[in-house]
Scaffold this active site. Structure first.
Site, PDB file in Angstrom:
ATOM      1  N   HIS A 125       0.921  -0.975  -0.180  1.00  0.00           N
ATOM      2  CA  HIS A 125       0.176  -0.013  -0.077  1.00  0.00           C
ATOM      3  C   HIS A 125       0.814   1.338  -0.157  1.00  0.00           C
ATOM      4  O   HIS A 125       1.911   1.096   0.607  1.00  0.00           O
ATOM      5  CB  HIS A 125      -0.612   0.298   1.240  1.00  0.00           C
ATOM      6  CG  HIS A 125      -1.700  -0.953   1.630  1.00  0.00           C
ATOM      7  ND1 HIS A 125      -1.204  -2.275   2.356  1.00  0.00           N
ATOM      8  CD2 HIS A 125      -2.943  -1.304   1.284  1.00  0.00           C
ATOM      9  CE1 HIS A 125      -2.170  -2.955   2.462  1.00  0.00           C
ATOM     10  NE2 HIS A 125      -3.263  -2.277   1.991  1.00  0.00           N
ATOM     11  N   ASP A 129       2.300   2.139   3.500  1.00  0.00           N
ATOM     12  CA  ASP A 129       3.400   1.156   3.902  1.00  0.00           C
ATOM     13  C   ASP A 129       4.837   1.526   3.548  1.00  0.00           C
ATOM     14  O   ASP A 129       5.885   1.290   4.575  1.00  0.00           O
ATOM     15  CB  ASP A 129       3.291  -0.309   3.256  1.00  0.00           C
ATOM     16  CG  ASP A 129       1.875  -0.873   3.172  1.00  0.00           C
ATOM     17  OD1 ASP A 129       1.094  -0.527   4.217  1.00  0.00           O
ATOM     18  OD2 ASP A 129       1.465  -1.703   2.385  1.00  0.00           O
ATOM     19  N   GLU A 175     -10.928  -7.212  -4.123  1.00  0.00           N
ATOM     20  CA  GLU A 175     -10.684  -7.992  -2.871  1.00  0.00           C
ATOM     21  C   GLU A 175     -11.976  -8.095  -1.916  1.00  0.00           C
ATOM     22  O   GLU A 175     -11.960  -7.188  -0.984  1.00  0.00           O
ATOM     23  CB  GLU A 175      -9.264  -7.670  -2.170  1.00  0.00           C
ATOM     24  CG  GLU A 175      -8.973  -8.911  -1.005  1.00  0.00           C
ATOM     25  CD  GLU A 175      -7.565  -8.284  -0.363  1.00  0.00           C
ATOM     26  OE1 GLU A 175      -6.638  -7.749  -1.037  1.00  0.00           O
ATOM     27  OE2 GLU A 175      -7.557  -8.715   0.738  1.00  0.00           O
ATOM     28  N   GLU A 228      -8.841 -13.914  -0.662  1.00  0.00           N
ATOM     29  CA  GLU A 228      -8.242 -13.965   0.446  1.00  0.00           C
ATOM     30  C   GLU A 228      -8.890 -15.118   1.421  1.00  0.00           C
ATOM     31  O   GLU A 228      -9.920 -14.999   1.714  1.00  0.00           O
ATOM     32  CB  GLU A 228      -8.014 -12.723   1.263  1.00  0.00           C
ATOM     33  CG  GLU A 228      -7.199 -12.703   2.642  1.00  0.00           C
ATOM     34  CD  GLU A 228      -6.862 -11.661   3.314  1.00  0.00           C
ATOM     35  OE1 GLU A 228      -6.565 -10.634   2.527  1.00  0.00           O
ATOM     36  OE2 GLU A 228      -6.939 -11.626   4.554  1.00  0.00           O
ATOM     37  N   HIS A 247     -10.808 -14.153   4.589  1.00  0.00           N
ATOM     38  CA  HIS A 247     -11.987 -13.138   4.309  1.00  0.00           C
ATOM     39  C   HIS A 247     -13.102 -14.039   3.848  1.00  0.00           C
ATOM     40  O   HIS A 247     -14.192 -14.040   3.996  1.00  0.00           O
ATOM     41  CB  HIS A 247     -11.685 -12.403   2.973  1.00  0.00           C
ATOM     42  CG  HIS A 247     -10.822 -10.875   3.379  1.00  0.00           C
ATOM     43  ND1 HIS A 247     -10.484  -9.993   2.284  1.00  0.00           N
ATOM     44  CD2 HIS A 247      -9.951 -10.945   4.589  1.00  0.00           C
ATOM     45  CE1 HIS A 247      -9.528  -9.281   3.159  1.00  0.00           C
ATOM     46  NE2 HIS A 247      -9.150  -9.944   4.197  1.00  0.00           N
ATOM     47  N   ASP A 295      -4.780 -13.492  -1.853  1.00  0.00           N
ATOM     48  CA  ASP A 295      -4.060 -13.304  -0.628  1.00  0.00           C
ATOM     49  C   ASP A 295      -4.166 -14.546   0.153  1.00  0.00           C
ATOM     50  O   ASP A 295      -4.978 -14.970   0.807  1.00  0.00           O
ATOM     51  CB  ASP A 295      -4.890 -12.144   0.097  1.00  0.00           C
ATOM     52  CG  ASP A 295      -4.175 -10.771  -0.267  1.00  0.00           C
ATOM     53  OD1 ASP A 295      -3.491 -10.922  -1.278  1.00  0.00           O
ATOM     54  OD2 ASP A 295      -4.624  -9.711   0.272  1.00  0.00           O
ATOM     55  N   ASP A 336      -9.865 -11.273  11.229  1.00  0.00           N
ATOM     56  CA  ASP A 336      -9.031 -11.534  10.264  1.00  0.00           C
ATOM     57  C   ASP A 336      -7.620 -11.687  10.807  1.00  0.00           C
ATOM     58  O   ASP A 336      -6.891 -10.688  11.031  1.00  0.00           O
ATOM     59  CB  ASP A 336      -9.122 -10.214   9.310  1.00  0.00           C
ATOM     60  CG  ASP A 336      -8.590 -10.424   7.804  1.00  0.00           C
ATOM     61  OD1 ASP A 336      -8.115 -11.531   7.541  1.00  0.00           O
ATOM     62  OD2 ASP A 336      -8.328  -9.270   7.040  1.00  0.00           O
ATOM     63  N   ASP A 369      -5.164 -13.155   9.691  1.00  0.00           N
ATOM     64  CA  ASP A 369      -4.023 -13.078   8.843  1.00  0.00           C
ATOM     65  C   ASP A 369      -2.532 -14.016   9.006  1.00  0.00           C
ATOM     66  O   ASP A 369      -1.512 -13.618   9.463  1.00  0.00           O
ATOM     67  CB  ASP A 369      -3.498 -11.701   8.564  1.00  0.00           C
ATOM     68  CG  ASP A 369      -4.178 -10.900   7.712  1.00  0.00           C
ATOM     69  OD1 ASP A 369      -5.234 -11.397   7.210  1.00  0.00           O
ATOM     70  OD2 ASP A 369      -4.379  -9.551   7.841  1.00  0.00           O
ATOM     71  N   ASP A 409      -0.637 -12.497   2.679  1.00  0.00           N
ATOM     72  CA  ASP A 409      -1.200 -11.477   3.310  1.00  0.00           C
ATOM     73  C   ASP A 409      -1.248 -11.872   4.716  1.00  0.00           C
ATOM     74  O   ASP A 409      -2.303 -12.152   5.340  1.00  0.00           O
ATOM     75  CB  ASP A 409      -2.504 -11.276   2.630  1.00  0.00           C
ATOM     76  CG  ASP A 409      -3.118  -9.745   3.284  1.00  0.00           C
ATOM     77  OD1 ASP A 409      -2.537  -9.280   4.438  1.00  0.00           O
ATOM     78  OD2 ASP A 409      -4.112  -9.202   2.976  1.00  0.00           O
TER      79      ASP A 409
HETATM   80  C1  XLS Z   1      -7.380  -6.494   4.815  1.00  0.00           C
HETATM   81  C2  XLS Z   1      -6.958  -6.768   3.600  1.00  0.00           C
HETATM   82  C3  XLS Z   1      -5.793  -5.802   2.948  1.00  0.00           C
HETATM   83  C4  XLS Z   1      -5.681  -5.935   1.512  1.00  0.00           C
HETATM   84  C5  XLS Z   1      -4.829  -4.961   0.788  1.00  0.00           C
HETATM   85  O1  XLS Z   1      -8.181  -7.054   5.337  1.00  0.00           O
HETATM   86  O2  XLS Z   1      -6.460  -8.118   3.474  1.00  0.00           O
HETATM   87  O3  XLS Z   1      -4.443  -6.337   3.577  1.00  0.00           O
HETATM   88  O4  XLS Z   1      -5.176  -7.266   1.178  1.00  0.00           O
HETATM   89  O5  XLS Z   1      -5.345  -3.632   0.968  1.00  0.00           O
HETATM   90 NI    NI Z   2      -5.798  -9.031   1.808  1.00  0.00          NI
HETATM   91 NI    NI Z   3      -7.224  -9.303   4.993  1.00  0.00          NI
END
Ligand code: XLS
Ligand code: NI
Ligand code: NI
Length: 439
Positions: free
Chosen positions: A100, A103, A231, A267, A270, A295, A306, A308, A338
């Site tokens: 991003h 980042d 996404e 993702e 998600h 992702d 989430d 991750d 991700d």
């Molecule tokens: C957040 C998202 C984010 C996207 C990019 O939950 O996964 O990280 O991948 O903005």
């Molecule tokens: Ni993501």
């Molecule tokens: Ni995410």
């Protein structure tokens, strides 16, 4: 040049018997699976935000990640992170990375200053890209962290915020073009709502569509040809995200005439937040020709958000790779981790262990999925399950040459309707066998 990960040398493939935790046991980039190499199929990406920007803070505690760039601030910090990231990409042998805008470069007080900071860092990234094998899988604009986006960006009730968001994406597309990003991602951020008591959902969704059309127009104008990706995510940070899941995304894109220009970045975490399996989302996108990128992460079934996590679940990853192979691969997409190390995994080396775990896990999944497909284990079963549509009345249904009257007549003439078992457990047993025996 300063080494940010000086105690770690390039991670190599050593094979399944290796006891070296800093080696790949299954990911062998050059190994051919079918007619392509693992590297070509898997197209791994490192997520800049989780790996180089995330400091370990959570709602209950401060940042705790031990990083060799922690003593720096501002643009110096940003530059160090770029150098560290390319050292990391080289050592982990990552073909791609993603970021991003916020980042990589610190936000300034004004948009102008923010853009200036970004330009300085993009220069640095561009220099590294010239000599590195790693490429940019995608970039995106963060339109959710800054307080101005409290009510959303392209779905904000405030037109000034909308304009600000547009300026960020305009810049993002220029960066994408300059760095040859293979895709440009839109994750919904705060594009959703908290309560209908204060929300004009129709206006917000219309505005979001207008935003996407303007983004496409601008990409065309500057000659950026990367793939646009949406996404989906059902909730978090808002209660109702507009890009809930792939099916909702397809309906949105078709409603607004955007379906030919977008694909999905799916993702895993998600998908599960939406109450779907990862493979369900991949499958849904695939059958509509809209599976763009992934992702790659996983959630925790005991926690409802989430999380991750790095994707280490072989079963889920196998079913994901199955969908990806059936899709003929990911095209310009890839498997972007991700994913972030747990807060307790705060040492730098953990970044390597985490990526090795994810890469090895997907390498195993790829092998198993390839074998499953080669042996047509599920294909043959599914084909035979629908065999009644290959002849007789079924064939008429498929070819659209029957009607309710004829179907009623046919049904009246049936003596009995006989179903056969779906064999779920038998199929799971076979998958287990493939997971254990393929390697
Ligand atoms: C957040 C998202 C984010 C996207 C990019 O939950 O996964 O990280 O991948 O903005
Ligand atoms: Ni993501
Ligand atoms: Ni995410």
């Amino acid at each position: 040049m300063m080494a940010y990960f000086e105690n770690i040398s390039k991670i190599k493939y050593e094979g399944p018997q290796s006891t070296n935790a800093l080696a790949f046991k299954y990911y062998n980039p050059e190994e051919k699976i079918g007619d392509r190499t693992m590297e070509e199929i898997l197209r791994f990406g490192v997520a800049y935000w989780h790996t180089f920007t995330y400091d370990g803070s959570d709602p209950f505690g401060a940042g705790n990640m031990e990083r060799s760039w922690n003593h720096l601030t501002g643009l110096e910090l940003a530059k160090a992170r770029v150098a560290a990231s390319f050292e990391f990409f080289e050592k982990i042998d990552a073909p791609y990375f993603c970021f991003h805008d916020v980042d990589v470069a610190p936000e300034g007080k004004t948009l102008e200053e923010t853009n200036r900071n970004l330009d300085i860092i993009i220069d640095e990234i561009e220099k590294h890209l010239k000599t590195s094998k790693t490429k940019l899988l995608w970039n995106t604009a963060n339109m959710f962290s800054n307080p101005r986006f409290v009510h959303g960006a392209a779905t904000s009730p405030n037109a000034d915020v909308y304009a600000f968001a547009a300026a960020k994406v305009k810049k993002g597309l220029e960066v994408a073009k300059r760095l040859h990003a293979e895709n440009y991602v839109f994750w919904g951020g705060r594009e959703g709502y908290e309560t209908l008591l204060n929300t004009d959902m129709k206006l917000e969704q219309d505005n979001l569509a207008r935003f996407f059309h303007m983004a496409l127009d601008y990409a065309k104008e500057i000659g950026y040809e990367g793939q646009f990706l949406i996404e989906p995510k059902p909730k978090e940070p808002t209660k109702h995200q507009y890009d809930f899941d792939v099916a909702t995304g397809i309906a949105f894109l078709r409603t607004y005439g955007l379906e030919d220009k977008f694909k999905f970045n799916i993702e895993a975490n998600h998908a599960t937040l939406a109450g779907h399996t990862f493979e369900h989302e991949l499958h849904t996108a695939r059958i509509h020709g809209m599976l763009g990128s992934v992702d790659a992460n996983q959630g925790d079934p005991l926690l409802g958000w989430d999380t991750d996590e790095f994707p280490t679940d072989l079963y889920t990853n196998t079913l994901a790779m199955y969908e990806i192979l059936k899709n003929g691969g990911l095209g310009s997409g890839g498997l972007n981790f991700d994913a972030k190390v747990r807060r307790g995994s705060f040492e730098q080396d953990d970044l390597f262990y985490a990526h090795i775990a994810g890469m090895d896990s997907f390498a195993i999944a790829l092998k198993v999925a390839h074998k499953l497909l080669e042996d047509r284990v599920l294909e043959d079963f599914v084909d035979s399950r629908y065999d009644s549509y290959n002849s007789g009345i079924g064939q008429k249904i498929i070819s659209g040459t029957t009607n309710f009257k004829e179907l009623e007549e046919y049904a009246l003439g049936l003596k009995e309707v006989k179903n056969t078992s779906g064999r779920t457990e038998k199929l799971k047993m076979i998958i287990n066998q493939y997971v254990l025996n393929t390697l």
